[in-house]
Write an enzyme that holds these catalytic residues in place. Structure first.
Site, PDB file in Angstrom:
ATOM      1  N   LEU A 235       0.863  -1.181   0.000  1.00 49.10           N
ATOM      2  CA  LEU A 235       0.000   0.000   0.000  1.00 49.10           C
ATOM      3  C   LEU A 235       0.899   1.230   0.000  1.00 49.10           C
ATOM      4  O   LEU A 235       1.034   1.949   0.986  1.00 49.10           O
ATOM      5  CB  LEU A 235      -0.911  -0.034   1.228  1.00 49.10           C
ATOM      6  N   HIS A 236       1.564   1.441  -1.133  1.00 49.35           N
ATOM      7  CA  HIS A 236       2.534   2.522  -1.257  1.00 49.35           C
ATOM      8  C   HIS A 236       2.240   3.320  -2.516  1.00 49.35           C
ATOM      9  O   HIS A 236       1.811   2.764  -3.519  1.00 49.35           O
ATOM     10  CB  HIS A 236       3.946   1.924  -1.312  1.00 49.35           C
ATOM     11  N   ALA A 237       2.467   4.610  -2.450  1.00 50.44           N
ATOM     12  CA  ALA A 237       2.339   5.545  -3.569  1.00 50.44           C
ATOM     13  C   ALA A 237       1.028   5.385  -4.340  1.00 50.44           C
ATOM     14  O   ALA A 237      -0.014   5.781  -3.865  1.00 50.44           O
ATOM     15  CB  ALA A 237       3.549   5.464  -4.482  1.00 50.44           C
ATOM     16  N   ARG A 238       1.081   4.805  -5.533  1.00 48.49           N
ATOM     17  CA  ARG A 238      -0.099   4.742  -6.388  1.00 48.49           C
ATOM     18  C   ARG A 238      -1.242   3.924  -5.779  1.00 48.49           C
ATOM     19  O   ARG A 238      -2.383   4.389  -5.750  1.00 48.49           O
ATOM     20  CB  ARG A 238       0.301   4.198  -7.761  1.00 48.49           C
ATOM     21  N   PRO A 239      -0.992   2.704  -5.281  1.00 42.62           N
ATOM     22  CA  PRO A 239      -2.093   1.965  -4.652  1.00 42.62           C
ATOM     23  C   PRO A 239      -2.684   2.705  -3.453  1.00 42.62           C
ATOM     24  O   PRO A 239      -3.891   2.681  -3.236  1.00 42.62           O
ATOM     25  CB  PRO A 239      -1.455   0.646  -4.216  1.00 42.62           C
TER      26      PRO A 239
END
Length: 87
Positions: free
Chosen positions: A14-18
């Site tokens: 669950l990083h940046a884009r997601p």
């Protein structure tokens, strides 16, 4: 109040884009929504909060919803995570 524990399976967690997709989906609902990992709980509508959890592939998180559309919110967020953020 509802809660659901989910394992994040997409490659980058669950990083940046997601995380952005997750926050956008959370903001579609009136309910209060939190993400919990270990002993930390953050507002699911806050990018910095979600990123601060450092959620990576294979980690277990708990989504907590509270409000008039809590059931719809938790189902939509679970679906988004299970689809590997390809909503």
């Amino acid at each position: 109040m509802l809660s659901k524990t989910i394992v994040v399976q997409n490659q980058v967690g669950l990083h940046a884009r997601p995380a952005t997709f997750f926050i956008q989906k959370s903001n579609e609902f009136k309910s209060s929504i939190w993400v919990e990992k270990d002993d930390r709980r953050v507002n699911a509508k806050s990018l910095l909060g979600v990123l601060s959890l450092g959620i990576t592939k294979g980690m277990e998180i708990t989504i907590i919803t509270d409000g008039t559309d809590e059931k719809e919110a938790i189902e939509a967020l679970e679906k988004l995570i299970e689809s590997n953020f390809s909503d």
